[in-house]
Write an enzyme that holds these catalytic residues in place. Structure first.
Site, PDB file in Angstrom:
ATOM      1  N   HIS A 293     -12.336  -8.706 -41.398  1.00  0.00           N
ATOM      2  CA  HIS A 293     -12.403  -9.879 -40.511  1.00  0.00           C
ATOM      3  C   HIS A 293     -11.059 -10.573 -40.403  1.00  0.00           C
ATOM      4  CE1 HIS A 293     -17.036 -10.481 -40.864  1.00  0.00           C
ATOM      5  NE2 HIS A 293     -16.712  -9.786 -39.788  1.00  0.00           N
TER       6      HIS A 293
ATOM      7  N   ARG B 277     -39.609 -21.726 -28.000  1.00  0.00           N
ATOM      8  CA  ARG B 277     -39.697 -21.744 -29.474  1.00  0.00           C
ATOM      9  C   ARG B 277     -39.896 -20.361 -30.079  1.00  0.00           C
ATOM     10  NH1 ARG B 277     -42.812 -26.295 -28.275  1.00  0.00           N
ATOM     11  NH2 ARG B 277     -41.596 -28.204 -28.543  1.00  0.00           N
TER      12      ARG B 277
ATOM     13  N   HIS C 140     -13.810  -4.104 -33.992  1.00  0.00           N
ATOM     14  CA  HIS C 140     -14.463  -4.501 -35.239  1.00  0.00           C
ATOM     15  C   HIS C 140     -14.587  -3.331 -36.231  1.00  0.00           C
ATOM     16  CE1 HIS C 140     -17.163  -6.436 -38.049  1.00  0.00           C
ATOM     17  NE2 HIS C 140     -17.975  -5.406 -37.925  1.00  0.00           N
TER      18      HIS C 140
ATOM     19  N   ASN D 135     -21.309  -6.301 -46.360  1.00  0.00           N
ATOM     20  CA  ASN D 135     -19.997  -6.813 -45.980  1.00  0.00           C
ATOM     21  C   ASN D 135     -18.855  -6.001 -46.580  1.00  0.00           C
ATOM     22  OD1 ASN D 135     -21.063  -8.934 -44.458  1.00  0.00           O
ATOM     23  ND2 ASN D 135     -21.367 -10.165 -46.295  1.00  0.00           N
TER      24      ASN D 135
ATOM     25  N   GLU E  61     -29.747 -12.913 -46.782  1.00  0.00           N
ATOM     26  CA  GLU E  61     -28.442 -12.801 -47.427  1.00  0.00           C
ATOM     27  C   GLU E  61     -28.208 -13.862 -48.487  1.00  0.00           C
ATOM     28  OE1 GLU E  61     -25.229 -11.687 -44.834  1.00  0.00           O
ATOM     29  OE2 GLU E  61     -23.731 -12.229 -46.330  1.00  0.00           O
TER      30      GLU E  61
ATOM     31  N   HIS F  59     -15.489  -5.969 -44.989  1.00  0.00           N
ATOM     32  CA  HIS F  59     -15.515  -6.988 -43.941  1.00  0.00           C
ATOM     33  C   HIS F  59     -14.657  -8.208 -44.259  1.00  0.00           C
ATOM     34  CE1 HIS F  59     -18.590  -4.503 -42.190  1.00  0.00           C
ATOM     35  NE2 HIS F  59     -18.766  -5.332 -41.186  1.00  0.00           N
TER      36      HIS F  59
ATOM     37  N   ARG G  34     -27.770  -8.447 -49.720  1.00  0.00           N
ATOM     38  CA  ARG G  34     -27.392  -8.144 -48.342  1.00  0.00           C
ATOM     39  C   ARG G  34     -25.878  -8.252 -48.159  1.00  0.00           C
ATOM     40  NH1 ARG G  34     -30.651  -9.710 -42.729  1.00  0.00           N
ATOM     41  NH2 ARG G  34     -29.130  -8.777 -41.319  1.00  0.00           N
TER      42      ARG G  34
ATOM     43  N   LYS H 223     -29.861   0.301 -44.201  1.00  0.00           N
ATOM     44  CA  LYS H 223     -29.841  -1.116 -43.823  1.00  0.00           C
ATOM     45  C   LYS H 223     -31.233  -1.729 -43.983  1.00  0.00           C
ATOM     46  CE  LYS H 223     -28.287  -4.806 -40.990  1.00  0.00           C
ATOM     47  NZ  LYS H 223     -27.422  -5.328 -39.949  1.00  0.00           N
TER      48      LYS H 223
ATOM     49  N   GLU I  83     -19.127   1.936 -39.699  1.00  0.00           N
ATOM     50  CA  GLU I  83     -20.301   1.313 -40.330  1.00  0.00           C
ATOM     51  C   GLU I  83     -21.239   2.381 -40.903  1.00  0.00           C
ATOM     52  OE1 GLU I  83     -20.360  -1.996 -40.567  1.00  0.00           O
ATOM     53  OE2 GLU I  83     -19.338  -2.833 -38.812  1.00  0.00           O
TER      54      GLU I  83
ATOM     55  N   LYS J  28     -30.426 -10.628 -37.466  1.00  0.00           N
ATOM     56  CA  LYS J  28     -29.396 -11.658 -37.296  1.00  0.00           C
ATOM     57  C   LYS J  28     -29.052 -11.732 -35.821  1.00  0.00           C
ATOM     58  CE  LYS J  28     -26.797 -11.701 -41.644  1.00  0.00           C
ATOM     59  NZ  LYS J  28     -25.442 -11.498 -42.216  1.00  0.00           N
TER      60      LYS J  28
HETATM   61  N1  LIG Z   1     -26.516  -9.001 -35.684  1.00  0.00           N
HETATM   62  C1  LIG Z   1     -25.897  -8.260 -36.578  1.00  0.00           C
HETATM   63  O1  LIG Z   1     -26.397  -7.996 -37.678  1.00  0.00           O
HETATM   64  C2  LIG Z   1     -24.552  -7.701 -36.226  1.00  0.00           C
HETATM   65  C3  LIG Z   1     -23.980  -6.723 -37.042  1.00  0.00           C
HETATM   66  C4  LIG Z   1     -22.768  -6.176 -36.663  1.00  0.00           C
HETATM   67  C5  LIG Z   1     -22.153  -6.593 -35.495  1.00  0.00           C
HETATM   68  N2  LIG Z   1     -22.727  -7.548 -34.731  1.00  0.00           N
HETATM   69  C6  LIG Z   1     -22.102  -7.995 -33.470  1.00  0.00           C
HETATM   70  O2  LIG Z   1     -22.039  -6.885 -32.604  1.00  0.00           O
HETATM   71  C7  LIG Z   1     -21.005  -7.090 -31.663  1.00  0.00           C
HETATM   72  C8  LIG Z   1     -20.260  -5.799 -31.456  1.00  0.00           C
HETATM   73  O3  LIG Z   1     -21.159  -4.833 -30.986  1.00  0.00           O
HETATM   74  P1  LIG Z   1     -20.661  -3.517 -30.221  1.00  0.00           P
HETATM   75  O4  LIG Z   1     -19.550  -2.910 -30.979  1.00  0.00           O
HETATM   76  O5  LIG Z   1     -21.868  -2.735 -29.915  1.00  0.00           O
HETATM   77  O6  LIG Z   1     -19.961  -4.140 -28.926  1.00  0.00           O
HETATM   78  P2  LIG Z   1     -20.442  -4.336 -27.415  1.00  0.00           P
HETATM   79  O7  LIG Z   1     -21.836  -4.723 -27.310  1.00  0.00           O
HETATM   80  O8  LIG Z   1     -19.425  -5.218 -26.799  1.00  0.00           O
HETATM   81  O9  LIG Z   1     -20.257  -2.870 -26.823  1.00  0.00           O
HETATM   82  C9  LIG Z   1     -18.974  -2.277 -26.758  1.00  0.00           C
HETATM   83  C10 LIG Z   1     -18.628  -1.843 -25.352  1.00  0.00           C
HETATM   84  O10 LIG Z   1     -19.354  -0.664 -25.030  1.00  0.00           O
HETATM   85  C11 LIG Z   1     -20.052  -0.828 -23.801  1.00  0.00           C
HETATM   86  N3  LIG Z   1     -21.270  -0.025 -23.920  1.00  0.00           N
HETATM   87  C12 LIG Z   1     -22.360  -0.297 -24.661  1.00  0.00           C
HETATM   88  N4  LIG Z   1     -23.213   0.736 -24.640  1.00  0.00           N
HETATM   89  C13 LIG Z   1     -22.667   1.674 -23.857  1.00  0.00           C
HETATM   90  C14 LIG Z   1     -23.073   2.985 -23.470  1.00  0.00           C
HETATM   91  N5  LIG Z   1     -24.201   3.530 -23.923  1.00  0.00           N
HETATM   92  N6  LIG Z   1     -22.275   3.662 -22.613  1.00  0.00           N
HETATM   93  C15 LIG Z   1     -21.096   3.134 -22.187  1.00  0.00           C
HETATM   94  N7  LIG Z   1     -20.655   1.912 -22.550  1.00  0.00           N
HETATM   95  C16 LIG Z   1     -21.433   1.205 -23.381  1.00  0.00           C
HETATM   96  C17 LIG Z   1     -20.266  -2.296 -23.662  1.00  0.00           C
HETATM   97  O11 LIG Z   1     -20.443  -2.667 -22.331  1.00  0.00           O
HETATM   98  C18 LIG Z   1     -18.987  -2.858 -24.269  1.00  0.00           C
HETATM   99  O12 LIG Z   1     -17.973  -2.861 -23.304  1.00  0.00           O
HETATM  100  C19 LIG Z   1     -20.146  -8.217 -32.204  1.00  0.00           C
HETATM  101  O13 LIG Z   1     -20.374  -9.372 -31.435  1.00  0.00           O
HETATM  102  C20 LIG Z   1     -20.673  -8.425 -33.607  1.00  0.00           C
HETATM  103  O14 LIG Z   1     -20.567  -9.774 -34.038  1.00  0.00           O
HETATM  104  C21 LIG Z   1     -23.911  -8.100 -35.074  1.00  0.00           C
HETATM  105 ZN   LIG Z   2     -19.466  -4.783 -39.272  1.00  0.00          ZN
END
Ligand SMILES: NC(=O)c1ccc[n+]([C@@H]2O[C@H](COP(=O)([O-])OP(=O)(O)OC[C@H]3O[C@@H](n4cnc5c(N)ncnc54)[C@H](O)[C@@H]3O)[C@@H](O)[C@H]2O)c1
Ligand SMILES: [Zn+2]
Length: 375
Positions: free
Chosen positions: A259, A129, A273, A252, A244, A255, A248, A234, A193, A151
């Site tokens: 998206h 929980r 992304h 976007n 949101e 986005h 917030r 942020k 971003e 999030k």
């Molecule tokens: N929670 C939120 O508010 C929020 C906001 C924006 C995006 N997201 C989510 O984030 C995700 C995308 O995140 P991302 O772009 O970090 O992708 P990711 O976590 O897939 O990382 C991208 C790639 O880089 C590699 N990697 C990570 N750190 C590394 C490092 N230091 N050295 C070498 N390789 C490394 C990973 O293994 C992966 O292959 C999506 O799922 C998206 O929905 C969430």
């Molecule tokens: Zn984004």
């Protein structure tokens, strides 16, 4: 020149009453992770969740940092990539946390990019929980965006991020040196971003980025500064609107178009992304100019900076088949930002003056996209 023994550190507070926490930003902060956790939660065990790629580069140092403070650690390593934000992998992570006897007084350490942060954060939200968790973001996108704000989610068959929870971390450690091992394409995508925060409400930051982006990519103080400004932006928005219901949504920017293009490209390597967000922001500014909200030269200035960095700003830059306007409109309509039949977009009156526009006519968007697709 010799490096300073202790690199400069910036702390950004996310002010959410009893859910408040610090984001610590700086080069080399990982080595102090264990001591910080021990100070916050004496006697806690730390369950590290990471992906295979990040594990290869940074798991040993993370475990050493935790062991240095005498913390018991466990590790769960998931495959790298978006596919890990799924029910089967979530189940594996939850199962591992229970099997390792991680209890309410212990915590989860999410070591990775946004995928690991969202997955491990959600597991922390639901196991027993709710367990505390610490974000140790390792991508630029995660350091400036996904690790902040609470999030958490996995993807559903019906769409991305549809199963999740708001669950704030108790600490975020953004060690900017961890980004040295990140592929430049991933860094660049995260940079979209960063630029977004300037475009939303900080014209001076956007101007600074235009002059200093090379140093941000190179690392060093400019990188740390850009990440700190982004986290502050942020944090301020999240503090005003945690769930949101209003402001917030500004986050976007770019986005809605982004998206749709990302989905049309099949969430694949064709368009990351952040690349989709860059393209979406260029389109949001072009659309704002077309509606007479801002001077076309202002929209051009935005596209010029994103293009200079190497981010896409035109639909024609997406490799492979060009998406059709009908498909894009369908994807935009499915987007969760549609309210009562009207489209919601983040538009701008200038760089640094973005706003939520609720009442956008779909026909106008369609006409605009048709022109952009012909370009
Ligand atoms: N929670 C939120 O508010 C929020 C906001 C924006 C995006 N997201 C989510 O984030 C995700 C995308 O995140 P991302 O772009 O970090 O992708 P990711 O976590 O897939 O990382 C991208 C790639 O880089 C590699 N990697 C990570 N750190 C590394 C490092 N230091 N050295 C070498 N390789 C490394 C990973 O293994 C992966 O292959 C999506 O799922 C998206 O929905 C969430
Ligand atoms: Zn984004």
């Amino acid at each position: 020149m010799t490096a300073p023994l202790r690199a400069a550190e910036t702390t950004v507070r996310v002010a959410l009453a009893e859910r408040s926490y610090d984001i610590a930003i700086g080069r080399g902060l990982l080595s102090g992770l264990g001591h910080r956790i021990a100070a916050l939660r004496p006697g806690a065990a730390a369950a590290i969740v990471t992906d295979e790629t990040v594990a290869r580069h940074h798991l040993t140092a993370t475990e050493a940092a935790l062991a240095a403070a005498g913390l018991r650690t466990t590790r769960t390593i998931v495959p790298a990539g978006e596919a890990s934000k799924s029910w089967p992998v979530l189940e594996r992570v939850c199962d591992a946390l229970l099997a390792e006897r991680i209890e309410r007084r212990d915590l989860v350490v999410a070591l990775g990019g946004g995928v690991v942060g969202d997955l491990a954060g959600f597991a922390a939200a639901i196991v027993r929980r709710g367990l505390d968790y610490v974000q140790v973001p390792t991508t630029l996108l995660a350091q400036v965006d996904s690790s902040v704000g609470g999030k958490t989610a996995i993807d559903a068959r019906q769409g991305k991020n549809l199963i999740g929870a708001f669950h704030q971390p108790i600490l975020v450690i953004a060690d900017t040196a961890l980004l040295d091992t990140l592929a430049v394409r991933e860094f660049r995508a995260g940079y979209a971003e960063v630029a977004k925060y300037g475009l939303i409400n900080d014209a001076a930051f956007f101007a600074w980025l235009t002059a200093n982006w090379r140093e941000v990519f190179a690392g060093g103080p400019a990188r740390d500064h850009a990440i700190a400004v982004s986290c502050r932006a942020k944090a301020a928005i999240v503090a005003r609107d945690e769930r949101e219901t209003g402001d917030r949504a500004l986050l976007n920017l770019g986005h809605t178009f982004g998206h749709a293009l990302e989905a049309a490209a099949g969430f694949s390597d064709r368009l990351l992304h952040g690349e989709a967000v860059a393209l979406g922001m260029a389109l949001a500014f072009a659309f704002s100019a077309r509606r007479g909200l801002l001077a076309p030269a202002e929209a051009d200035r935005v596209a010029a900076h994103l293009a200079a960095v190497g981010l896409p700003t035109r639909v024609s830059e997406i490799p492979g088949d060009r998406p059709g306007v009908e498909r894009l409109m369908e994807l935009i309509a499915q987007d969760k930002k549609v309210q009562r039949g009207r489209l919601t977009f983040i538009l701008a009156r200038a760089v640094g003056q973005s706003f939520v526009a609720h009442d956008i006519d779909a026909a106008e968007v369609r006409a605009f996209l048709s022109d952009m697709l012909a370009d």
